[in-house]
Motif scaffolding. Structure first.
Motif, mmCIF file in Angstrom:
data_model
loop_
_atom_site.group_PDB
_atom_site.id
_atom_site.type_symbol
_atom_site.label_atom_id
_atom_site.label_comp_id
_atom_site.label_asym_id
_atom_site.label_seq_id
_atom_site.Cartn_x
_atom_site.Cartn_y
_atom_site.Cartn_z
ATOM 1 N N ILE A 219 1.112 -1.334 0.124
ATOM 2 C CA ILE A 219 -0.009 0.073 0.025
ATOM 3 C C ILE A 219 0.477 1.280 0.594
ATOM 4 C CG2 ILE A 219 -1.690 1.249 1.192
ATOM 5 C CD1 ILE A 219 -2.915 -1.042 2.383
ATOM 6 N N GLU A 220 0.496 2.453 -0.814
ATOM 7 C CA GLU A 220 1.495 3.373 -0.903
ATOM 8 C C GLU A 220 1.098 4.308 0.273
ATOM 9 O OE1 GLU A 220 1.805 4.532 -5.331
ATOM 10 O OE2 GLU A 220 3.360 2.736 -5.530
ATOM 11 N N ASP A 221 -0.086 4.546 0.370
ATOM 12 C CA ASP A 221 -1.593 5.168 1.104
ATOM 13 C C ASP A 221 -2.463 5.220 0.920
ATOM 14 O OD1 ASP A 221 -1.899 7.784 2.278
ATOM 15 O OD2 ASP A 221 -1.804 9.025 0.709
ATOM 16 N N VAL A 222 -2.377 4.833 2.813
ATOM 17 C CA VAL A 222 -3.799 3.819 3.257
ATOM 18 C C VAL A 222 -4.697 4.720 2.720
ATOM 19 C CG1 VAL A 222 -2.420 2.847 5.204
ATOM 20 C CG2 VAL A 222 -3.097 5.040 5.338
ATOM 21 N N THR A 223 -4.822 5.913 3.374
ATOM 22 C CA THR A 223 -5.973 6.897 2.834
ATOM 23 C C THR A 223 -6.086 7.081 1.508
ATOM 24 O OG1 THR A 223 -4.464 8.665 2.156
ATOM 25 C CG2 THR A 223 -4.825 8.478 4.522
ATOM 26 N N LYS A 224 -5.849 5.948 1.067
ATOM 27 C CA LYS A 224 -6.171 6.437 -0.695
ATOM 28 C C LYS A 224 -6.009 4.730 -0.984
ATOM 29 C CE LYS A 224 -3.972 10.541 -1.694
ATOM 30 N NZ LYS A 224 -2.691 11.085 -2.738
ATOM 31 N N ASP A 225 -6.423 3.974 -0.374
ATOM 32 C CA ASP A 225 -5.940 2.250 -0.772
ATOM 33 C C ASP A 225 -7.907 2.304 -1.133
ATOM 34 O OD1 ASP A 225 -6.695 -0.175 -1.257
ATOM 35 O OD2 ASP A 225 -4.165 -0.121 -0.975
ATOM 36 N N PHE A 226 -8.449 1.457 -1.785
ATOM 37 C CA PHE A 226 -9.918 1.918 -2.674
ATOM 38 C C PHE A 226 -10.809 -0.213 -1.101
ATOM 39 C CE2 PHE A 226 -7.642 -0.919 -5.127
ATOM 40 C CZ PHE A 226 -8.826 -1.440 -6.037
ATOM 41 N N ARG A 227 -9.224 -0.851 -1.621
ATOM 42 C CA ARG A 227 -9.314 -2.335 -0.491
ATOM 43 C C ARG A 227 -10.453 -2.153 0.479
ATOM 44 N NH1 ARG A 227 -4.052 -5.045 -3.160
ATOM 45 N NH2 ARG A 227 -4.134 -2.896 -2.200
ATOM 46 N N GLU B 216 -2.591 7.229 11.338
ATOM 47 C CA GLU B 216 -1.401 8.033 12.696
ATOM 48 C C GLU B 216 -0.261 7.645 12.939
ATOM 49 O OE1 GLU B 216 -2.181 8.937 17.248
ATOM 50 O OE2 GLU B 216 -5.038 7.979 16.216
ATOM 51 N N PHE B 217 -0.456 6.538 12.640
ATOM 52 C CA PHE B 217 0.846 5.499 12.382
ATOM 53 C C PHE B 217 1.414 4.822 11.620
ATOM 54 C CE2 PHE B 217 -2.328 4.550 15.824
ATOM 55 C CZ PHE B 217 -2.344 4.985 16.835
ATOM 56 N N PHE B 218 1.212 5.093 10.722
ATOM 57 C CA PHE B 218 2.032 5.319 9.284
ATOM 58 C C PHE B 218 0.691 4.760 7.996
ATOM 59 C CE2 PHE B 218 -0.703 0.877 10.551
ATOM 60 C CZ PHE B 218 -1.269 0.287 9.464
ATOM 61 N N ARG B 219 1.871 5.536 6.974
ATOM 62 C CA ARG B 219 0.443 5.937 5.439
ATOM 63 C C ARG B 219 1.202 4.453 3.793
ATOM 64 N NH1 ARG B 219 -0.853 11.555 5.417
ATOM 65 N NH2 ARG B 219 -1.832 10.614 3.172
ATOM 66 N N SER B 220 2.571 3.961 4.229
ATOM 67 C CA SER B 220 2.824 3.105 4.042
ATOM 68 C C SER B 220 3.697 1.719 3.620
ATOM 69 C CB SER B 220 3.770 3.682 2.100
ATOM 70 O OG SER B 220 5.119 4.031 3.229
ATOM 71 N N LEU B 221 2.987 0.456 3.617
ATOM 72 C CA LEU B 221 3.907 -0.185 3.995
ATOM 73 C C LEU B 221 3.556 -1.519 3.019
ATOM 74 C CD1 LEU B 221 0.771 -2.321 5.800
ATOM 75 C CD2 LEU B 221 0.291 -0.556 4.599
ATOM 76 N N ILE B 222 4.052 -2.880 4.056
ATOM 77 C CA ILE B 222 4.609 -4.032 2.940
ATOM 78 C C ILE B 222 3.863 -5.094 3.624
ATOM 79 C CG2 ILE B 222 5.724 -3.381 0.637
ATOM 80 C CD1 ILE B 222 8.084 -3.853 1.676
ATOM 81 N N VAL B 223 3.471 -6.108 3.232
ATOM 82 C CA VAL B 223 3.226 -7.999 4.476
ATOM 83 C C VAL B 223 3.145 -8.898 3.333
ATOM 84 C CG1 VAL B 223 1.602 -8.153 6.205
ATOM 85 C CG2 VAL B 223 1.411 -5.729 5.634
ATOM 86 N N MET C 200 6.180 -4.519 7.299
ATOM 87 C CA MET C 200 6.932 -3.203 6.975
ATOM 88 C C MET C 200 6.642 -2.049 7.202
ATOM 89 S SD MET C 200 10.796 -2.704 6.023
ATOM 90 C CE MET C 200 12.079 -1.688 6.553
ATOM 91 N N ASP C 201 6.336 -1.392 7.429
ATOM 92 C CA ASP C 201 4.991 0.207 7.405
ATOM 93 C C ASP C 201 6.114 1.207 7.645
ATOM 94 O OD1 ASP C 201 5.024 0.633 10.514
ATOM 95 O OD2 ASP C 201 3.653 -0.845 10.502
ATOM 96 N N SER C 202 6.004 2.446 7.118
ATOM 97 C CA SER C 202 6.378 3.951 7.506
ATOM 98 C C SER C 202 5.262 4.536 7.668
ATOM 99 C CB SER C 202 7.019 4.132 6.629
ATOM 100 O OG SER C 202 7.556 5.184 6.000
ATOM 101 N N LEU C 203 5.695 5.605 8.440
ATOM 102 C CA LEU C 203 5.173 7.111 8.572
ATOM 103 C C LEU C 203 5.144 7.888 7.207
ATOM 104 C CD1 LEU C 203 6.120 8.064 11.781
ATOM 105 C CD2 LEU C 203 3.744 7.543 11.178
ATOM 106 N N ASN C 204 5.539 7.533 6.101
ATOM 107 C CA ASN C 204 5.627 8.224 4.696
ATOM 108 C C ASN C 204 4.817 7.026 4.209
ATOM 109 O OD1 ASN C 204 7.219 10.962 5.733
ATOM 110 N ND2 ASN C 204 9.192 9.736 5.235
ATOM 111 N N GLU C 205 4.148 8.104 3.098
ATOM 112 C CA GLU C 205 3.536 7.791 2.103
ATOM 113 C C GLU C 205 4.778 7.612 0.723
ATOM 114 O OE1 GLU C 205 1.367 11.419 -1.308
ATOM 115 O OE2 GLU C 205 0.659 10.950 1.055
ATOM 116 N N GLY C 206 4.511 6.216 -0.133
ATOM 117 C CA GLY C 206 5.092 6.069 -1.389
ATOM 118 C C GLY C 206 6.679 5.199 -0.810
ATOM 119 N N VAL C 207 6.471 5.281 0.046
ATOM 120 C CA VAL C 207 7.925 4.751 1.015
ATOM 121 C C VAL C 207 8.901 3.307 -0.231
ATOM 122 C CG1 VAL C 207 9.664 3.749 2.397
ATOM 123 C CG2 VAL C 207 8.094 5.693 2.867
#
Length: 475
Positions: free
Chosen positions: A233-241, A252-259, A274-281
């Motif tokens: 997920i590049e940005d959790v606020t824009k993921d339609f799933r 509040e805790f992360f914006r992008s992640l890989i699982v 792995m997740d990050s506070l920044n988007e598109g990481v």
């Protein structure tokens, strides 16, 4: 000399030559009319010399300049010859036409060569640009391949390091550390393993996080657990799933992640995240590497599970799940030494089922196994974590009470006896009165030797039976 400078000189020369010839033809030639033969010869040479100016004009000025000089030369040469009365020389002006065609042919051939050269130059420049672009791309590909090779060498190191231990805790720490070192991007790394009994995720290890609130994972981890495929997920606020509610709570805790799921065969045993506070990481390449690490980790974790299971098989009784006598004796010796170093106390209970043979005779040996399993569960739930329960032999069960003095051990033994007596036990729809007899010994009160402690507890067990059973014997 450069071509442009050569052309400039030719142009100046053609103009100067034309002007000089015109001056001589109109000014000087008439003065030579005294000698008729010399006059006609000189006039003819002048008229013919205009051909040189015409040729140079074609060479320098092209079609427009060439035509202009041809016309001017024709007019000047013809009029000059007629004015001087040299009519035979005037006929030579027609040679300008031939010169013009020669100049035109040369200009056309030169122009065609220039066009061909220009096309070839353009093609060459295009080829150079294409080659330069290919070289640039190839350099980028080489750099990318070098980075990939380095990452895969790291993966080789990951695979080798994961085979060096069979401890689950060590493997979990290695997976977290190597995942972070391989991806080399900011963010937390979390490892969740599936609790097989509860069938839910439990946090096993983490890095880059002071505290993790979602100890059992969140909606993104459960999505991977359900679908069994990697997630980026590049940005959790824009993921339609995922719902906006889940996304708002997560940002509040992360914006992008890989699982990545940890797969063992067709079964998911955990997820690596792995997740990050920044988007598109994170990129797809990061996810592929992360998934490989997850697969390697899953194999190592499964090996650790199998090793632990094999160890359990070696030290656990197959019927009751209690420790076997051999392992119990080894631990007993270790606990005696540890207690001696700390000047502490420990107690031993040996327990036997009253009238156990009658259950076998009345209901069969399978029923006896049921009784033993029930008693094993009851004993395990009656002691503290750290205490040890083992099947000592037949229907006898040994309980090692760590850091427990004689008085406390007597109370625990009595509570166990009473619990077995009071709890209903049904065999083939008949309520049975199950009771136990217990013998107790204590270190250091009774002895400081494990053999003596066992002997004392065993003798007190048989004394409890001789006194009527269903009792605890302490002395």
């Amino acid at each position: 000399m450069t071509p442009i400078r050569d052309r400039s000189i030719l142009g100046i020369f053609s103009i100067v030559l034309f002007l000089c010839l015109s001056y001589i033809l109109f000014v000087i030639t008439p003065r030579l009319a005294v000698n008729i033969s010399a006059f006609h010869g000189f006039a003819s040479i002048l008229v013919l010399s205009f051909n040189i100016a015409i040729i140079f004009s074609w060479l320098n000025f092209g079609i427009i300049g060439g035509l202009l000089f041809t016309i001017l030369s024709f007019v000047v040469g013809l009029s000059g010859a007629i004015r001087s009365g040299c009519y035979s020389s005037a006929t030579l002006a027609w040679s300008y036409i031939i010169t013009m065609f020669i100049g035109y042919s040369h200009w056309r051939a030169t122009n065609k060569l220039k066009q061909t050269f220009a096309l070839k130059s353009e093609k060459r420049d295009e080829d150079i640009n294409i080659l330069s672009d290919n070289i640039y791309r190839k350099k980028g590909d080489i750099k990318h391949l070098d980075e990939k090779l380095l990452r895969y060498l790291i993966l080789k190191d990951v695979a080798e390091s994961l085979t060096t231990t069979l401890s689950l805790d060590d493997i979990a720490a290695l997976i977290i550390e190597r995942a972070s070192n391989t991806i080399k991007k900011e963010g937390r790394v979390l490892l969740y393993l599936v609790d097989m009994e509860k069938q839910e995720l439990m946090l096993s290890a983490s890095q880059g996080a002071q505290s993790v609130k979602a100890k059992k994972g969140d909606v993104f981890d459960r999505w991977v657990l359900k679908h069994g495929i990697p997630l980026i997920i590049e940005d959790v606020t824009k993921d339609f799933r995922f719902s906006s509610k889940d996304s708002e709570a997560a940002k509040e805790f992360f914006r992008s992640l890989i699982v990545s799921p940890l797969l063992s065969g067709n079964k998911i045993i955990g997820v690596l995240r792995m997740d990050s506070l920044n988007e598109g990481v994170y990129t797809q390449d990061d996810l592929r590497l992360f998934d490989i690490i997850g697969n390697l980790g899953a194999v190592a974790i499964q090996n650790a599970f199998l090793y632990s299971w094999i160890q359990e098989l070696a030290i656990r009784d197959s019927l009751t799940g209690l420790f076997v006598r051999r392992y119990f004796m080894k631990r007993f010796q270790e606990e005696i030494k540890r207690t001696a170093r700390k000047n502490g106390a420990l107690s031993l209970l040996i327990l036997d089922i009253d009238h156990f043979k009658s259950y076998n005779d009345k209901f069969g040996h399978a029923t006896g196994d049921i009784v033993l399993k029930y008693l094993a569960r009851a004993m395990t739930s009656s002691v503290r974590e750290g205490d040890m329960v083992a099947r000592y032999g037949g229907e006898e069960i040994a309980i090692l009470l760590i850091n427990t003095d004689f008085e406390r051990a007597g109370k625990i033994a009595e509570s166990i006896r009473k619990r077995i007596e009071d709890e209903p036990f049904v065999l083939r729809r008949e309520k049975q009165n199950l009771t136990v007899s217990i013998g107790l010994s204590n270190y250091p009160k009774d002895s400081m030797s494990e053999e003596e402690l066992i002997k004392i507890a065993d003798s007190r067990l048989y004394k409890a039976k001789s006194l009527g059973r269903n009792r605890v014997c302490e002395n």
